[in-house]
Design a protein around this motif. Sequence first.
Motif, PDB file in Angstrom:
ATOM      1  N   LEU A 115       0.847  -1.193   0.000  1.00  0.00           N
ATOM      2  CA  LEU A 115       0.000   0.000   0.000  1.00  0.00           C
ATOM      3  C   LEU A 115       0.880   1.240   0.000  1.00  0.00           C
ATOM      4  N   ALA A 116       0.579   2.177  -0.909  1.00  0.00           N
ATOM      5  CA  ALA A 116       1.315   3.435  -0.974  1.00  0.00           C
ATOM      6  C   ALA A 116       0.342   4.596  -0.840  1.00  0.00           C
ATOM      7  N   VAL A 117       0.701   5.578  -0.018  1.00  0.00           N
ATOM      8  CA  VAL A 117      -0.090   6.801   0.150  1.00  0.00           C
ATOM      9  C   VAL A 117       0.758   7.976  -0.341  1.00  0.00           C
ATOM     10  N   CYS A 118       0.294   8.612  -1.422  1.00  0.00           N
ATOM     11  CA  CYS A 118       0.989   9.773  -1.980  1.00  0.00           C
ATOM     12  C   CYS A 118       0.443  11.046  -1.348  1.00  0.00           C
ATOM     13  N   GLN A 119       1.342  12.001  -1.122  1.00  0.00           N
ATOM     14  CA  GLN A 119       0.960  13.232  -0.463  1.00  0.00           C
ATOM     15  C   GLN A 119       1.496  14.413  -1.276  1.00  0.00           C
ATOM     16  N   THR A 120       0.578  15.231  -1.786  1.00  0.00           N
ATOM     17  CA  THR A 120       0.938  16.372  -2.616  1.00  0.00           C
ATOM     18  C   THR A 120       0.760  17.654  -1.826  1.00  0.00           C
ATOM     19  N   LEU A 121       1.811  18.420  -1.741  1.00  0.00           N
ATOM     20  CA  LEU A 121       1.763  19.702  -1.035  1.00  0.00           C
ATOM     21  C   LEU A 121       1.156  20.733  -1.973  1.00  0.00           C
ATOM     22  N   ASP A 122      -0.026  21.248  -1.616  1.00  0.00           N
ATOM     23  CA  ASP A 122      -0.819  22.032  -2.558  1.00  0.00           C
ATOM     24  C   ASP A 122      -0.213  23.382  -2.894  1.00  0.00           C
ATOM     25  N   ASP A 123       0.513  23.996  -1.975  1.00  0.00           N
ATOM     26  CA  ASP A 123       1.069  25.332  -2.225  1.00  0.00           C
ATOM     27  C   ASP A 123       2.584  25.279  -2.386  1.00  0.00           C
ATOM     28  N   ALA A 124       3.078  24.201  -2.980  1.00  0.00           N
ATOM     29  CA  ALA A 124       4.521  23.970  -3.025  1.00  0.00           C
ATOM     30  C   ALA A 124       5.240  24.890  -3.999  1.00  0.00           C
ATOM     31  N   ALA A 125       6.481  25.177  -3.674  1.00  0.00           N
ATOM     32  CA  ALA A 125       7.380  25.826  -4.622  1.00  0.00           C
ATOM     33  C   ALA A 125       7.872  24.779  -5.624  1.00  0.00           C
ATOM     34  N   THR A 126       8.439  25.247  -6.731  1.00  0.00           N
ATOM     35  CA  THR A 126       8.871  24.333  -7.787  1.00  0.00           C
ATOM     36  C   THR A 126       9.851  23.286  -7.266  1.00  0.00           C
ATOM     37  N   GLU A 128      10.173  21.985  -4.316  1.00  0.00           N
ATOM     38  CA  GLU A 128       9.744  21.124  -3.210  1.00  0.00           C
ATOM     39  C   GLU A 128       9.250  19.768  -3.712  1.00  0.00           C
ATOM     40  N   PRO A 129       9.708  18.679  -3.088  1.00  0.00           N
ATOM     41  CA  PRO A 129       9.229  17.349  -3.483  1.00  0.00           C
ATOM     42  C   PRO A 129       7.880  17.031  -2.858  1.00  0.00           C
ATOM     43  N   GLN A 166       7.494  -0.595   6.790  1.00  0.00           N
ATOM     44  CA  GLN A 166       6.978   0.707   6.394  1.00  0.00           C
ATOM     45  C   GLN A 166       8.138   1.659   6.133  1.00  0.00           C
ATOM     46  N   ARG A 167       7.889   2.608   5.248  1.00  0.00           N
ATOM     47  CA  ARG A 167       8.826   3.716   5.024  1.00  0.00           C
ATOM     48  C   ARG A 167       7.975   4.966   4.879  1.00  0.00           C
ATOM     49  N   LEU A 168       8.175   5.926   5.778  1.00  0.00           N
ATOM     50  CA  LEU A 168       7.334   7.114   5.825  1.00  0.00           C
ATOM     51  C   LEU A 168       8.069   8.330   5.283  1.00  0.00           C
ATOM     52  N   GLN A 169       7.306   9.193   4.608  1.00  0.00           N
ATOM     53  CA  GLN A 169       7.774  10.513   4.183  1.00  0.00           C
ATOM     54  C   GLN A 169       8.955  10.453   3.223  1.00  0.00           C
ATOM     55  N   GLY A 170       8.952   9.468   2.307  1.00  0.00           N
ATOM     56  CA  GLY A 170       9.953   9.451   1.251  1.00  0.00           C
ATOM     57  C   GLY A 170       9.756  10.635   0.321  1.00  0.00           C
ATOM     58  N   GLN A 171      10.815  11.334  -0.033  1.00  0.00           N
ATOM     59  CA  GLN A 171      10.733  12.564  -0.818  1.00  0.00           C
ATOM     60  C   GLN A 171      11.048  12.278  -2.283  1.00  0.00           C
ATOM     61  N   TYR A 172      10.088  12.608  -3.146  1.00  0.00           N
ATOM     62  CA  TYR A 172      10.233  12.373  -4.582  1.00  0.00           C
ATOM     63  C   TYR A 172       9.548  13.510  -5.343  1.00  0.00           C
ATOM     64  N   GLY A 173      10.018  13.764  -6.559  1.00  0.00           N
ATOM     65  CA  GLY A 173       9.301  14.652  -7.452  1.00  0.00           C
ATOM     66  C   GLY A 173       9.569  16.129  -7.223  1.00  0.00           C
ATOM     67  N   ARG A 174       8.650  16.950  -7.733  1.00  0.00           N
ATOM     68  CA  ARG A 174       8.782  18.412  -7.710  1.00  0.00           C
ATOM     69  C   ARG A 174       7.390  19.031  -7.694  1.00  0.00           C
ATOM     70  N   PHE A 193       7.743  -1.602  -4.756  1.00  0.00           N
ATOM     71  CA  PHE A 193       7.152  -0.329  -5.150  1.00  0.00           C
ATOM     72  C   PHE A 193       8.052   0.293  -6.218  1.00  0.00           C
ATOM     73  N   GLN A 194       7.488   0.613  -7.349  1.00  0.00           N
ATOM     74  CA  GLN A 194       8.226   1.292  -8.410  1.00  0.00           C
ATOM     75  C   GLN A 194       7.787   2.752  -8.422  1.00  0.00           C
ATOM     76  N   ILE A 195       8.714   3.642  -8.105  1.00  0.00           N
ATOM     77  CA  ILE A 195       8.420   5.078  -8.054  1.00  0.00           C
ATOM     78  C   ILE A 195       9.155   5.756  -9.204  1.00  0.00           C
ATOM     79  N   THR A 196       8.398   6.459 -10.047  1.00  0.00           N
ATOM     80  CA  THR A 196       8.959   7.189 -11.178  1.00  0.00           C
ATOM     81  C   THR A 196       8.693   8.669 -10.968  1.00  0.00           C
ATOM     82  N   HIS A 197       9.751   9.451 -10.938  1.00  0.00           N
ATOM     83  CA  HIS A 197       9.568  10.883 -10.675  1.00  0.00           C
ATOM     84  C   HIS A 197      10.652  11.659 -11.409  1.00  0.00           C
TER      85      HIS A 197
END
Length: 311
Positions: A115-126, A128-129, A166-174, A193-197
């Motif tokens: 199970l993976a839970v993705c978390q998107t920061l809505d007001d992020a700067a470019t 920020e992952p 478990q692995r919490l708060q892994g940082q990926y993307g922009r 888990f295959q993460i592409t970012h």
Amino acid sequence: MSSSLRNRFAAVVMAVAAGLLGCTPASEPGASSEPAKPHRVLDTTAQPEDTIRVRGDHTQRLQAFLRLRYGDKAALDAPWEDAWEDTEVEALRPVTRRVCARDTATAGGQEQTLLAVCQTLDDAATVEPGRVDLYVLRVGTDEEGTNRGGFFAQLPADDPLLVMAQRLQGQYGRHGSPGTVQIAQLGPQRHAFQITHEEHRRGHRRVWRSYIAEHNHRLRDVARYRDHLDNLALHGCDGNPADCGEGVFAVDFNTTVGDSNAVEGYWPLTVRASGHDCTGPATEFYHLIFDARQRAYPVPDDLQRDGCADS
């Protein structure tokens, strides 16, 4: 929220606003037109629990797990709005959470749920992952739950749901978004888990592929390498790199998972590079064999094209 805490938040907001509205004269030493990259430490309110007890079928158990971990708004089949505490500016920032990957697999003769839970920061700067929480869950027995020393929610059930890893708060993307998450099979009983970012730096676009798998109740990075690399934006080129002038490159890396000759249960990976890199046309094959001592697939430097990435 207490009045004193509200006052602190208000003071911080006023200070930040004042800093944003102010300007530094170009003649001042150290003045720069480059915006400062934000440095933020984000905490989640989710509390790790090893075990839950809840009545119901598999779906109901997973729903209960999410609500215990993320609150009553959490859902299996829809995103939910939440807030993240930014401890640097002492303010709550909006975040959207969703289950972005879920699958069942058999390992060691027992059925597990990835199970993976993705978390998107809505007001992020470019720069920020986004964040990803990864879990390996399994229905166990009362005795197993007791031996693992887990917390039991006060809900009746025949057997507990165990958090095996478990692995919490892994940082990926922009832009506050973590990219995409899938469940991949890397061996007869090895699922990952295959993460592409992607990331953008100085006109260079890099897309990464990461495989994260459970080993001895821990989620480990078993492979990480490039999925794509180009510098088209740097040269204002959107066509064939070979036609865009010197120094332009774009390379794709396509992965095929084998189905035999497993090492430690992991099949070999074949990565095909194609396109045009910084030295010319590129068509190569790379065979990645799992190394039991490293507990990972060694990745050759040539595949990563670091020389191009730094050019």
